[in-house]
Design an enzyme around this catalytic site. Sequence first.
Site, mmCIF file in Angstrom:
data_model
loop_
_atom_site.group_PDB
_atom_site.id
_atom_site.type_symbol
_atom_site.label_atom_id
_atom_site.label_comp_id
_atom_site.label_asym_id
_atom_site.label_seq_id
_atom_site.Cartn_x
_atom_site.Cartn_y
_atom_site.Cartn_z
ATOM 1 N N MET A 1 0.814 -1.192 0.000
ATOM 2 C CA MET A 1 0.000 0.000 0.000
ATOM 3 C C MET A 1 0.857 1.256 0.000
ATOM 4 O O MET A 1 0.596 2.169 -0.727
ATOM 5 C CB MET A 1 -0.915 0.008 1.201
ATOM 6 N N GLY A 356 -1.839 -4.940 5.029
ATOM 7 C CA GLY A 356 -2.118 -5.063 6.453
ATOM 8 C C GLY A 356 -3.216 -6.071 6.726
ATOM 9 O O GLY A 356 -3.540 -6.922 5.884
ATOM 10 N N HIS A 358 -6.483 -5.753 7.072
ATOM 11 C CA HIS A 358 -7.651 -5.667 6.189
ATOM 12 C C HIS A 358 -7.376 -6.330 4.849
ATOM 13 O O HIS A 358 -8.249 -6.970 4.263
ATOM 14 C CB HIS A 358 -8.033 -4.199 5.993
ATOM 15 N N CYS A 359 -6.162 -6.205 4.350
ATOM 16 C CA CYS A 359 -5.810 -6.732 3.031
ATOM 17 C C CYS A 359 -5.823 -8.250 2.967
ATOM 18 O O CYS A 359 -5.984 -8.830 1.898
ATOM 19 C CB CYS A 359 -4.426 -6.243 2.625
ATOM 20 N N VAL A 360 -5.628 -8.912 4.100
ATOM 21 C CA VAL A 360 -5.538 -10.375 4.100
ATOM 22 C C VAL A 360 -6.813 -11.027 4.628
ATOM 23 O O VAL A 360 -6.826 -12.217 4.948
ATOM 24 C CB VAL A 360 -4.310 -10.867 4.901
#
Length: 371
Positions: A1, A356, A358-360
């Site tokens: 990001m 982070g 949220h991304c996973v």
Amino acid sequence: MRGGSFPNRGPSGGQGSCRQRMGSTCAPEASGMASFRMPEESEGHAATWMVFRASKGIWGADLAPYVEKDLGQIARAIAKYEPVRILVSPKDRPRLSRLVDGVGNIEVFEAEVDDLWVRDTGPVFTVNEAGELRAVKFNFNGWGNKQAHSLDKRVAETIADLAGVELVTSSLVLEGGGLEVDGEGTAIITESCVLNRNRNPGVTRDSAESELKALLGLHKIIWLPGIAGKDITDGHTDFYARFAKPGVVVAGIDSDPASFDKAVMESHLALLQEATDAKGRALEVVTLPVPSKVRRKSEDFAAGYVNFYVANGAVLVPQFGDPAADAHALRTLQMLFPGRVVEQLNIDNVAEGGGGIHCVTQQQPKAIPAP
């Protein structure tokens, strides 16, 4: 990001029972899609989906095992609050088992995958007033063909099939990390991602809005400029701004004059402070400063608290080793999410890849009929 060069987000590379494509023979009104909406993340979940994959070819031989440990830590934390469903390549399953064996509320499914970013590769779930679920596929193309995606482009089909829900395929190319919704008809989206010609060449804002409104039950989209070319996502929304609840937005701010994100976040903050939502409410904007000190120094390191994840009864947020900033993020999220446990996790290894918590993760909402 974050980061001046593209982080190792993985060389990524299906459809379920519907297999309809927007913009072709299936108009949203004709198919009933207009009655479906994407719930806000703090609404109840049936489960959280994750992908366990950190290949040495993507992450490097030294980092990959530690990234897997971060994924195990995140899965165990979420499993305290709701079911976790994990996709894993058969060859990686023994390592996953060592990290989650004996932990309740975790279910594992074998599937060939490239990398761990299920927020971007998986489907977005929608629900209608009858409590029926649908999954929306947004045609993952490796963040604008920056990396291969032969396996990850099929993750949406796999999850929809395992969840037993109909899959609708959009004509747009984008990722779940580029979408932020309040569940009541408002979305925040960065232009640098969705309107980027590496994803949707020739697509106008009006045409993108039309399809997103029909697919996700939206009435108003707040467009933020974002920034293209500085990280592999081209400026995903979920690093910059998130809804805490309808009418309340959490926005990141960066005071470092050397950071390209400083000007981006300042412009976003100004736009959000002037914006109204689909119901005409002025947004209350709460800021979360990025840490000024971190344990890692790589240019790809994603240091920001806005990439938190809201589970049933809990909020998971990173901590980066900056005592003041970590504590401020904890207090702010405790204030914004009363009644939920706020847990801070050291996920520095995942952050090295530019993402982070949220991304996973990708939430599957509960199928609950409207009252």
